[in-house]
Design an enzyme around this catalytic site. Structure first.
Site, short mmCIF file in Angstrom:
data_model
loop_
_atom_site.label_atom_id
_atom_site.label_comp_id
_atom_site.label_asym_id
_atom_site.label_seq_id
_atom_site.Cartn_x
_atom_site.Cartn_y
_atom_site.Cartn_z
N SER A 73 0.85 -1.18 0.00
CA SER A 73 0.00 0.00 0.00
C SER A 73 0.89 1.23 0.00
O SER A 73 1.83 1.32 0.80
CB SER A 73 -0.91 0.00 1.23
OG SER A 73 -1.73 1.15 1.25
N GLU A 74 0.58 2.19 -0.87
CA GLU A 74 1.51 3.31 -1.06
C GLU A 74 1.62 4.23 0.15
O GLU A 74 2.53 5.06 0.23
CB GLU A 74 1.14 4.15 -2.29
CG GLU A 74 -0.27 4.64 -2.35
CD GLU A 74 -1.13 3.83 -3.31
OE1 GLU A 74 -1.93 4.45 -4.03
OE2 GLU A 74 -1.01 2.61 -3.34
#
Length: 503
Positions: free
Chosen positions: A330-331
């Site tokens: 997840s960024e």
């Protein structure tokens, strides 16, 4: 011998004087309140504000600034601007912000309206680029080259920064310098240098050493290390030494003041784990949506590191085949993202790119957004799956802007910037709500990336995409003919001699 003893005596005396002196002048960066921490702030400056969605947002500091209407004309750098009445959304309402540098507007209608009607300047910036601009400024690096946004309106300077009240453009973004390295084109981005940073941490001590919790880091670390004056808001203020040296994520050298957080953490999108039956409903009441998601799940191979976009891609892991293990990235700083929590397990410091509550899988690791996008741009992610508004026949992708509507860029431009190493799969409806084809000879909406998509999955078919040869139809859904696919696809395509039924 006597001279030697005298030297030792003098040295010991000096040491005692130094020790007592430092004891009297003990470093103490703790302030009694957020109001005290911001008392020397000046307007018409640049403020970096950490947080992603509602996670890691320094709400006490923001609220204190809200209560100082004399401080205004700020340029604020933040991934997003909260929501009306929450976080930075309040500073928009009080008109204390004159310009936002952000990657995403999202569902904040007030933010969007102020931009469109000329009340606010907005410099839309790819999420990973913004993180790296802050990290570069923190390291004293004035500029850098990135593959993200090459060939888009971000690079060519065709994004409105400010509108007039009548809707005409008052200020347009500037074209960015480009350069080629090893046969690949890059965009030059200048670093951001902040005057102030508002940062949220889990623990801080009087020396300014800080520790983050779960995915609270996001933009906080790179922003906290950047500004001339960094104001830290902590869940807990602890004694010096309570944070182990290896767990100090933001070092005291960067921190100016520390306050105790007084605001309750909020969850923007509480999302709980669903039963198999509920998952089927979540996939969509229409069979077509469920079909896309189930087919997309077949793209996952054992051992892959995968990044998933908002919408249908986030649902696909629930349909993984037994025995397949993938690591979800997840960024906002998670490697090893787990599923949705059960009731009572939700945590405001753990959210996915869609701002939904999630958990951590065994073996997960956590880091800042600048590091997250570093691994993305470097091609460490095997597969990224995201939605699209349009896809061109050679793999051009448009997924961030519709005419007359502005939601923001987010992280997509970074996610597709290294498609030679990261497989880019698009999941989308074959036509839009008006029945217009979404797979085109050339995209008519602003591009997210050039020649980056390698596979398209719709409710009707699956296409492979080659950046020079174009589209090849490799699968069709049950009951769908090639003629129907042609009728709903503007772009020309080849039909694989080994055409299969959609899995």
């Amino acid at each position: 011998m006597r001279a030697s003893r005298l030297l030792v005596s003098r040295a010991l005396s000096s040491r005692r004087e130094f020790s007592s002196s430092t004891a009297r002048r003990a470093i103490n960066k703790i302030c009694g309140s957020a109001q005290e921490a911001i008392k020397d702030m000046k307007g018409s400056t640049t403020v970096l504000v950490g947080g992603f969605g509602f996670s890691g947002v320094p709400s006490s500091l923001i609220n204190a600034l809200r209560d100082r209407p004399d401080l205004k004309d700020f340029t604020v750098v933040s991934n997003n601007a909260g929501m009306p009445g929450v976080g930075l959304g309040q500073l928009l309402e009080t008109k204390q912000i004159s310009k936002m540098i952000a990657s995403f507007i999202g569902e904040n209608k007030a933010f969007e309206k102020m931009y469109i009607t000329g009340e606010l300047s907005l410099e839309l910036t790819p999420q990973g680029t913004m993180a790296e601009k802050c990290a570069a400024g923190a390291a004293g690096v004035p500029a850098f080259y990135t593959p993200a946004a090459y060939g888009t309106i971000v690079q060519t300077g065709e994004l409105p920064v400010r509108y007039n009240k009548d809707g005409t453009v008052a200020v347009m973004s500037k074209p960015k310098e480009t350069r080629e390295f090893n046969g690949k084109a890059y965009v030059m981005e200048e670093a951001i240098f902040g005057d102030y940073a508002f940062v949220k941490v889990h623990k801080a001590d009087r020396m300014g050493n800080c520790q983050f919790r779960k995915a609270q880091n996001n933009f906080n670390e790179c922003m906290g290390k950047n500004a001339k004056v960094t104001l830290v808001e902590a869940d807990q203020i602890v004694e010096v030494g309570e944070i182990a040296p290896e767990n100090v994520h933001l070092q005291g050298i960067y921190v100016s003041k520390v306050i105790q957080s007084t605001e309750e953490k909020k969850i923007e999108k509480l999302t709980l784990r669903k039963s198999p039956e509920e998952l089927k409903d979540a996939a969509g009441a229409a069979t077509s949506r469920e079909r896309i998601i189930k087919r997309a799940a077949k793209e996952f191979k054992d051992g892959m590191h995968v990044n998933l976009g908002i919408g249908m891609p986030l649902i696909t892991p629930a349909f993984l085949e037994p025995g397949i293990e993938v690591v979800l990235q997840s960024e906002n700083g998670i490697l090893g993202m787990g599923g949705y929590p059960t009731p009572g397990e939700e945590d405001p410091d753990l959210i996915n790119p869609g701002k939904e509550t999630v958990t951590l899988a065994n073996g997960a690791s956590l880091f800042g957004s600048h590091e997250s996008f570093g691994m993305i741009r470097a091609g460490r992610i095997d597969l990224t799956m995201l939605g699209a508004l349009q896809v061109g026949m050679y793999g051009d992708l448009a997924n961030f802007m519709l005419p007359g509507k502005v939601k923001g860029i987010g992280g997509a431009m970074d996610l597709v910037a290294n498609s030679t190493k990261t497989k880019v799969v698009v999941t989308m409806d074959h036509v839009d709500k008006k029945g217009n084809p979404k797979i085109l000879t050339a995209c008519t909406f602003p591009l997210t990336g050039q020649k980056c998509v390698s596979r398209i999955i719709t409710e009707l078919a699956v296409f492979d995409v080659d950046s020079t040869e174009g589209l090849t139809l490799i699968e069709v859904a049950d009951g769908v003919t090639v003629e129907e696919v042609k009728a709903k696809t503007e772009a020309p395509f080849k039909v694989s001699p080994d055409l299969k039924a959609m899995l």
